[in-house]
Design an enzyme around this catalytic site. Structure first.
Site, PDB file in Angstrom:
ATOM      1  N   VAL A   1      79.455  62.316  37.327  1.00  0.00           N
ATOM      2  CA  VAL A   1      79.459  60.928  37.799  1.00  0.00           C
ATOM      3  C   VAL A   1      79.269  60.913  39.322  1.00  0.00           C
ATOM      4  CG1 VAL A   1      80.893  58.863  38.060  1.00  0.00           C
ATOM      5  CG2 VAL A   1      80.948  60.156  35.927  1.00  0.00           C
TER       6      VAL A   1
ATOM      7  N   LYS B   1      72.277  60.858  39.530  1.00  0.00           N
ATOM      8  CA  LYS B   1      71.290  60.949  38.450  1.00  0.00           C
ATOM      9  C   LYS B   1      70.356  59.738  38.456  1.00  0.00           C
ATOM     10  CE  LYS B   1      74.316  60.984  35.145  1.00  0.00           C
ATOM     11  NZ  LYS B   1      75.540  60.792  35.930  1.00  0.00           N
TER      12      LYS B   1
ATOM     13  N   ILE C   1      76.865  53.107  38.618  1.00  0.00           N
ATOM     14  CA  ILE C   1      76.925  54.280  37.737  1.00  0.00           C
ATOM     15  C   ILE C   1      76.221  53.935  36.433  1.00  0.00           C
ATOM     16  CG2 ILE C   1      78.479  55.809  36.457  1.00  0.00           C
ATOM     17  CD1 ILE C   1      80.537  55.353  38.621  1.00  0.00           C
TER      18      ILE C   1
ATOM     19  N   HIS D   1      76.914  63.515  29.626  1.00  0.00           N
ATOM     20  CA  HIS D   1      76.096  64.302  28.707  1.00  0.00           C
ATOM     21  C   HIS D   1      76.292  63.823  27.289  1.00  0.00           C
ATOM     22  CE1 HIS D   1      79.977  66.221  29.501  1.00  0.00           C
ATOM     23  NE2 HIS D   1      80.060  65.999  28.231  1.00  0.00           N
TER      24      HIS D   1
ATOM     25  N   ASN E   1      71.167  67.473  45.134  1.00  0.00           N
ATOM     26  CA  ASN E   1      70.916  66.137  45.670  1.00  0.00           C
ATOM     27  C   ASN E   1      71.776  65.823  46.901  1.00  0.00           C
ATOM     28  OD1 ASN E   1      69.743  63.592  45.728  1.00  0.00           O
ATOM     29  ND2 ASN E   1      71.161  62.718  44.237  1.00  0.00           N
TER      30      ASN E   1
ATOM     31  N   ASP F   1      70.471  64.741  52.483  1.00  0.00           N
ATOM     32  CA  ASP F   1      70.462  63.894  53.687  1.00  0.00           C
ATOM     33  C   ASP F   1      71.866  63.550  54.161  1.00  0.00           C
ATOM     34  OD1 ASP F   1      70.457  62.392  51.171  1.00  0.00           O
ATOM     35  OD2 ASP F   1      70.623  60.612  52.452  1.00  0.00           O
TER      36      ASP F   1
ATOM     37  N   ALA G   1      67.445  61.837  46.947  1.00  0.00           N
ATOM     38  CA  ALA G   1      66.895  60.691  46.231  1.00  0.00           C
ATOM     39  C   ALA G   1      66.729  59.515  47.185  1.00  0.00           C
ATOM     40  CB  ALA G   1      67.828  60.312  45.077  1.00  0.00           C
TER      41      ALA G   1
END
Length: 598
Positions: free
Chosen positions: A19, A23, A43, A85, A135, A138, A204
């Site tokens: 979480v 994603k 989320i 998942h 991810n 940055d 992302a």
């Protein structure tokens, strides 16, 4: 069976991660749509699937695809956005997975978290290749805003301190993955893509590393999954897919989100579906497809009705018989009753291997889908937790009654474990003392149960021990006899175990000496003395110099049933010195009572 046609279908790609690992943001960066902005709390709440045509991938990746390996044959990518998942668990196909390859999203600042570890574990069990998207790079201190261009150039343009921290955090992830049994490294250092997991640093939010991630995904699919992705052209090959979830759609009604993994599914086709009571016949009333790059769960336009769908694809299926159909089960077309009976037997056998009801002592397990139940049962088996019942659906009053039955025999198994399942209103008033552990993370469900079980056992053992005579071995200290009798007061050294007031003492020959009234140290009354302590005790019964002499070894005197408890159920609560004292006590007492402690 015919030979492969030479064409490849698009690989089914599943995106997994903890979480808040990013994603949905990652898929949002890929799609260029604002899906995340319309989600509760940012989320992922529902399941989505998007088809990325190869023309789009060429536009994103450009010259990076030259390294993908030969002429590009896959027609694109079918991406499933999975909350946790749970849905990946449903992408189960005859012991393996309907997902061809996976992206595991890891927050670079947090590293491998519980849900990430769980996802990798399931990928390992299902033998699904994966790469890691590291991810939020940055967010590492020192990132230069506005950095654009090829990833390696972007990294080169950052401050040395930023690169040093990225390397350190990447190293930690690589180390964590190696402990799970995989070799891994940054994608630009990988020498053997069959043996090593590629880690691609991405942002992302800043759109950095996205082309590289997609190029790696396409290259791995193209080079290593050709056999799996080959389309067969045999006539009459039946369609087969997985029901990810059931959804009510405005203006359409109840639909099934299906990932079609084999064949061609057409409107009007007879299909087999599964409920708890078995497989049954139905018919495809309508099929709906999302437009390319438009999410199944949150499209900007209406769904497009289609007459047929080729694998692999995410499709909405409409049939009048969806009530009670189980998420995670197979949907398959058929021709003729013989083929239906064969499919029916296969489907029901698969379900019976997971859904179970026994008279064994064990926990009650519920899950929202077949795949979730299967994953939960496997992890419980790995932890050595026995299961009495396993079923699909929410937690009911009957589940609580069953857990209470277990509690009469083993209170530490009297629990209900639910993965993606909730407690029904009718059951809430019956919860009582039955612990219920529910979560959308399997590790969390199991860890919470195990922690409760260990804690309860520890509490129960402490409570039981507090009411028992603890094993203890003492020595009467020479020169420390203060009062001969009524009560006798003398000094002792605790050689092993624990001494408390109100326990009976015996000699090394097994003769009862009397009851300890008080334990003191320098005039201060103690609740307990332990190994190594030298204390004064007052004992009602013996006369010093007669029944008790200097340097005598003295023992506490547990009753036979107490000794039995200490040697069996409570054995794990005893320290080594208590165990040695207990063995001495049993040896002494058994000379006059052969059944002592048994």
């Amino acid at each position: 069976m015919s030979e492969p046609s030479g064409q490849l279908r698009q690989p089914v790609v599943v995106v997994l991660g903890h979480v808040d690992s990013g994603k949905t943001s990652l898929l949002d960066a890929l799609r260029g749509t604002a899906v995340q902005a319309r989600e509760v709390g940012g989320i992922t709440q529902e399941i989505g699937a998007s088809f990325f045509p190869m023309e789009t991938l060429f536009t994103i990746c450009g010259p990076l695809l030259n390294r993908a390996g030969g002429e590009l044959e896959i027609p694109g990518l079918l991406m499933i956005d999975t909350p946790g998942h749970a849905v990946f668990s449903n992408l189960r196909l005859r012991g393996g997975s309907a997902a061809d390859i996976a992206i595991v999203v890891v927050d670079v600042l947090k590293g491998l978290e519980n849900q990430t570890l769980e996802s990798i574990d399931i990928l390992k069990q299902r033998k699904v290749p994966f790469l890691i998207a590291l991810n939020k790079v940055d967010m590492i201190k020192g990132w230069k805003k506005g950095s654009k261009g090829p990833l390696l150039q972007v990294m080169k343009d950052q401050y040395p301190e930023w690169n040093d921290e990225l390397e350190e955090r990447l190293y930690n992830v690589v180390g964590g993955v190696s402990r799970l049994g995989f070799q891994a490294d940054a994608y630009y250092r990988v020498k053997d893509f069959r043996q090593q997991v590629s880690v691609v640093p991405v942002s992302a939010r800043a759109r950095a590393g996205i082309p590289e991630l997609l190029a790696m995904l396409i290259g791995l699919s193209q080079q290593f999954l050709k056999g799996r992705l080959a389309l067969h052209v045999e006539k009459g090959r039946r369609a087969r897919g997985i029901i990810l979830e059931l959804q009510e759609e405005v203006g359409i009604g109840e639909t099934a989100n299906v990932i079609l993994t084999e064949g061609v599914l057409r409107v009007g086709d007879p299909i087999a579906l599964v409920r708890k009571d078995g497989a049954f016949k139905s018919k495809v009333k309508a099929l709906f497809m999302p437009k390319p790059l438009d999410e199944m769960r949150d499209p900007r336009d209406k769904f497009t009705p289609v007459e047929s769908v080729n694998a692999a694809a995410g499709v909405k299926l409409l049939t009048p018989d969806l009530s009670g159909v189980i998420a995670g089960t197979t949907v398959a077309s058929f021709s003729g009753d013989d083929q239906f009976q064969s499919i029916k037997k296969e489907m029901e056998h698969e379900l019976s291997n997971i859904v179970m009801r026994t008279d064994n002592m064990g926990v009650i397990v519920k899950a929202g889908s077949v795949g979730g139940l299967e994953a939960l049962l496997r992890m419980l088996e790995e932890r050595g937790v026995p299961v009495r019942q396993a079923d699909i659906g929410d937690i009911s009053k009957n589940d609580i009654v069953d857990a209470e039955v277990v509690g009469e025999h083993d209170p530490y198994l009297a629990a209900i474990l639910g993965f993606d399942a909730k407690v029904l209103p009718e059951a809430k008033e019956f919860v009582g003392k039955t612990p219920i552990f529910v979560s959308g993370i399997i590790y969390e469900v199991i860890d919470n149960y195990v922690n409760w079980s260990v804690s309860k056992r520890d509490q129960d053992e402490r409570a039981a021990l507090s009411g028992l005579t603890r094993p203890c071995k003492l020595k009467a200290i020479p020169g420390a006899f203060f009062r001969r009798n009524d009560p006798a007061v003398f000094g002792v050294e605790v050689l092993g175990g624990r001494l408390r007031p109100k326990v009976k003492l015996m000699s090394s020959e097994g003769r009862e000496l009397g009851t300890v009234e008080q334990v003191q140290d320098e005039g201060k009354t103690l609740a307990e003395a332990k190994q190594g302590d030298k204390v004064a005790i007052s004992v009602d019964g013996p006369t010093l110099g007669r029944q008790v002499k200097e340097n005598d070894e003295i023992y506490t005197m547990p009753k036979s049933h107490e000794a039995k408890l200490l040697r069996t159920k409570l054995l794990g609560s005893l320290s080594q010195d208590e165990l040695e004292a207990l063995n001495d006590i049993v040896r002494i007492r058994s000379t006059s009572d052969p059944l002592y402690g048994f």
